[in-house]
Design an enzyme around this catalytic site. Structure first.
Site, PDB file in Angstrom:
ATOM      1  N   LYS A  33       0.842  -1.205   0.000  1.00  0.00           N
ATOM      2  CA  LYS A  33       0.000   0.000   0.000  1.00  0.00           C
ATOM      3  C   LYS A  33       0.875   1.253   0.000  1.00  0.00           C
ATOM      4  O   LYS A  33       0.614   2.199  -0.726  1.00  0.00           O
ATOM      5  CB  LYS A  33      -0.929   0.037   1.226  1.00  0.00           C
ATOM      6  N   ARG A 108      -9.738   1.591   8.775  1.00  0.00           N
ATOM      7  CA  ARG A 108      -9.396   0.186   8.952  1.00  0.00           C
ATOM      8  C   ARG A 108     -10.488  -0.550   9.713  1.00  0.00           C
ATOM      9  O   ARG A 108     -10.392  -1.757   9.897  1.00  0.00           O
ATOM     10  CB  ARG A 108      -8.131   0.135   9.789  1.00  0.00           C
ATOM     11  N   ARG A 148      11.474  -7.228   5.189  1.00  0.00           N
ATOM     12  CA  ARG A 148      11.520  -5.781   4.926  1.00  0.00           C
ATOM     13  C   ARG A 148      12.534  -5.064   5.838  1.00  0.00           C
ATOM     14  O   ARG A 148      12.567  -5.279   7.047  1.00  0.00           O
ATOM     15  CB  ARG A 148      10.122  -5.205   5.161  1.00  0.00           C
ATOM     16  N   ARG A 181      11.352  -2.635  11.088  1.00  0.00           N
ATOM     17  CA  ARG A 181      10.265  -2.133  11.928  1.00  0.00           C
ATOM     18  C   ARG A 181       9.988  -3.134  13.038  1.00  0.00           C
ATOM     19  O   ARG A 181       9.982  -4.347  12.804  1.00  0.00           O
ATOM     20  CB  ARG A 181       9.009  -1.966  11.069  1.00  0.00           C
ATOM     21  N   ARG A 192      -1.198  -8.945  13.147  1.00  0.00           N
ATOM     22  CA  ARG A 192      -1.665  -7.873  12.252  1.00  0.00           C
ATOM     23  C   ARG A 192      -2.607  -8.438  11.181  1.00  0.00           C
ATOM     24  O   ARG A 192      -3.584  -7.802  10.811  1.00  0.00           O
ATOM     25  CB  ARG A 192      -0.468  -7.162  11.610  1.00  0.00           C
TER      26      ARG A 192
HETATM   27  P1  AMP Z   1       0.661   0.329   9.144  1.00  0.00           P
HETATM   28  O1  AMP Z   1       1.928   1.083   8.948  1.00  0.00           O
HETATM   29  O2  AMP Z   1      -0.481   0.847   8.314  1.00  0.00           O
HETATM   30  O3  AMP Z   1       0.843  -1.165   8.978  1.00  0.00           O
HETATM   31  O4  AMP Z   1       0.210   0.572  10.673  1.00  0.00           O
HETATM   32  C1  AMP Z   1       1.046   0.190  11.739  1.00  0.00           C
HETATM   33  C2  AMP Z   1       0.233   0.104  13.025  1.00  0.00           C
HETATM   34  O5  AMP Z   1      -0.331   1.398  13.315  1.00  0.00           O
HETATM   35  C3  AMP Z   1      -0.956  -0.836  12.961  1.00  0.00           C
HETATM   36  O6  AMP Z   1      -0.590  -2.193  13.239  1.00  0.00           O
HETATM   37  C4  AMP Z   1      -1.835  -0.238  14.073  1.00  0.00           C
HETATM   38  O7  AMP Z   1      -1.324  -0.563  15.355  1.00  0.00           O
HETATM   39  C5  AMP Z   1      -1.632   1.264  13.884  1.00  0.00           C
HETATM   40  N1  AMP Z   1      -2.613   1.831  12.929  1.00  0.00           N
HETATM   41  C6  AMP Z   1      -2.362   2.346  11.686  1.00  0.00           C
HETATM   42  N2  AMP Z   1      -3.487   2.788  11.109  1.00  0.00           N
HETATM   43  C7  AMP Z   1      -4.495   2.552  11.993  1.00  0.00           C
HETATM   44  C8  AMP Z   1      -5.900   2.755  11.969  1.00  0.00           C
HETATM   45  N3  AMP Z   1      -6.526   3.275  10.896  1.00  0.00           N
HETATM   46  N4  AMP Z   1      -6.618   2.380  13.063  1.00  0.00           N
HETATM   47  C9  AMP Z   1      -6.012   1.856  14.134  1.00  0.00           C
HETATM   48  N5  AMP Z   1      -4.702   1.607  14.231  1.00  0.00           N
HETATM   49  C10 AMP Z   1      -3.926   1.961  13.168  1.00  0.00           C
END
Ligand code: AMP
Length: 238
Positions: A33, A108, A148, A181, A192
């Site tokens: 994404k 989400r 990654r 990360r 996740r």
């Molecule tokens: P990402 O980089 O999009 O994979 O997000 C990393 C982490 O941030 C996720 O595993 C959640 O803990 C938190 N996070 C990101 N976006 C959201 C969202 N829209 N709602 C809730 N938690 C989020």
């Protein structure tokens, strides 16, 4: 209204060119994404709004939100809707969002989607969100996530299996030590994925039911996926 005035409206079609409006990129962790959002930023000249990046920014700055989010993110769980919505509301106030934006990682959950739809509905000149989901199979995702690594200086993303740096663990551009990360481990990946399936499937169904949803194959070159997303958005905006 003159055509130049209407071209400022979010998501209108002017001079046969689609002004993209708000676009939601969906897909499991690791489908690309973030990579695709950056491609679309180049194509359309609209910003990427990544809630993951915004939250990580808050964590590294040590804000109140960052303090709450840090532990939750470390477990691979979702940060509460109210906190994320508030953070997105502030970002959407910025003028660079006028012609549209690419939502990466938000909404989400169904309540987040309801909140966003409600907010956009209050702005009559703004078209609603269209959602595009990038599809990649599970085993491929696991390799992408656990392999990654990124450069802390220039943010270039590598993968130790698919796109390794020339020298192990070192950025080709900056010569900096690459980092992983904290949530890119297999255990956190599984959590996740579980959170994604449980919480985000209803978001997919929500936009599908509204006729504002498309899927694209994410297992092909980056530029082909981007072209697939652009075509899907043009179709959805017709
Ligand atoms: P990402 O980089 O999009 O994979 O997000 C990393 C982490 O941030 C996720 O595993 C959640 O803990 C938190 N996070 C990101 N976006 C959201 C969202 N829209 N709602 C809730 N938690 C989020």
């Amino acid at each position: 209204m003159s055509s130049s005035a209407s071209s400022m409206e979010t998501g209108r079609v002017t001079e046969n060119k689609t002004v993209p409006g708000p676009i939601l990129l969906l897909g499991a962790p690791g489908v690309g994404k973030g990579t695709q959002a950056k491609e679309l930023v180049k194509i359309w000249g609209i910003p990427q709004i990544s809630t993951g990046d915004l939250l990580r920014g808050n964590v590294s700055k040590g804000t109140e939100l960052g303090k709450v989010a840090k532990e939750i993110m470390g477990r691979g769980e979702l940060v509460p809707d109210s906190l994320v919505n508030e953070m997105v509301a502030a970002r959407l106030q910025e003028p660079d969002t006028a012609k549209g934006y690419i939502l990466d990682g938000f909404p989400r959950t169904l309540p987040q989607a309801g909140w966003l739809d409600g907010r956009l509905a209050q702005q009559p000149k703004t078209l609603p969100v269209v959602a595009v989901s990038i599809q990649v199979d599970y085993n491929q995702l696991l390799r992408r996530i656990t392999g990654r690594r990124n450069c802390p200086v220039c943010q270039t993303i590598y993968n130790i299996y698919g796109k390794p740096p020339q020298k192990d663990g070192i950025c080709d551009v900056e010569g900096a030590a690459l980092v992983q990360r904290a949530d890119d481990t297999e255990k956190v990946f599984e959590e996740r994925m579980r959170a994604y399936e449980a919480m985000t499937t209803p978001v997919v169904e929500h936009y599908r039911a509204l006729g504002r949803f498309a899927e694209v194959d994410g297992d092909r070159p980056i530029s082909s996926i981007a072209a697939g997303i652009v075509a899907a958005v043009e179709q959805l905006r017709k």
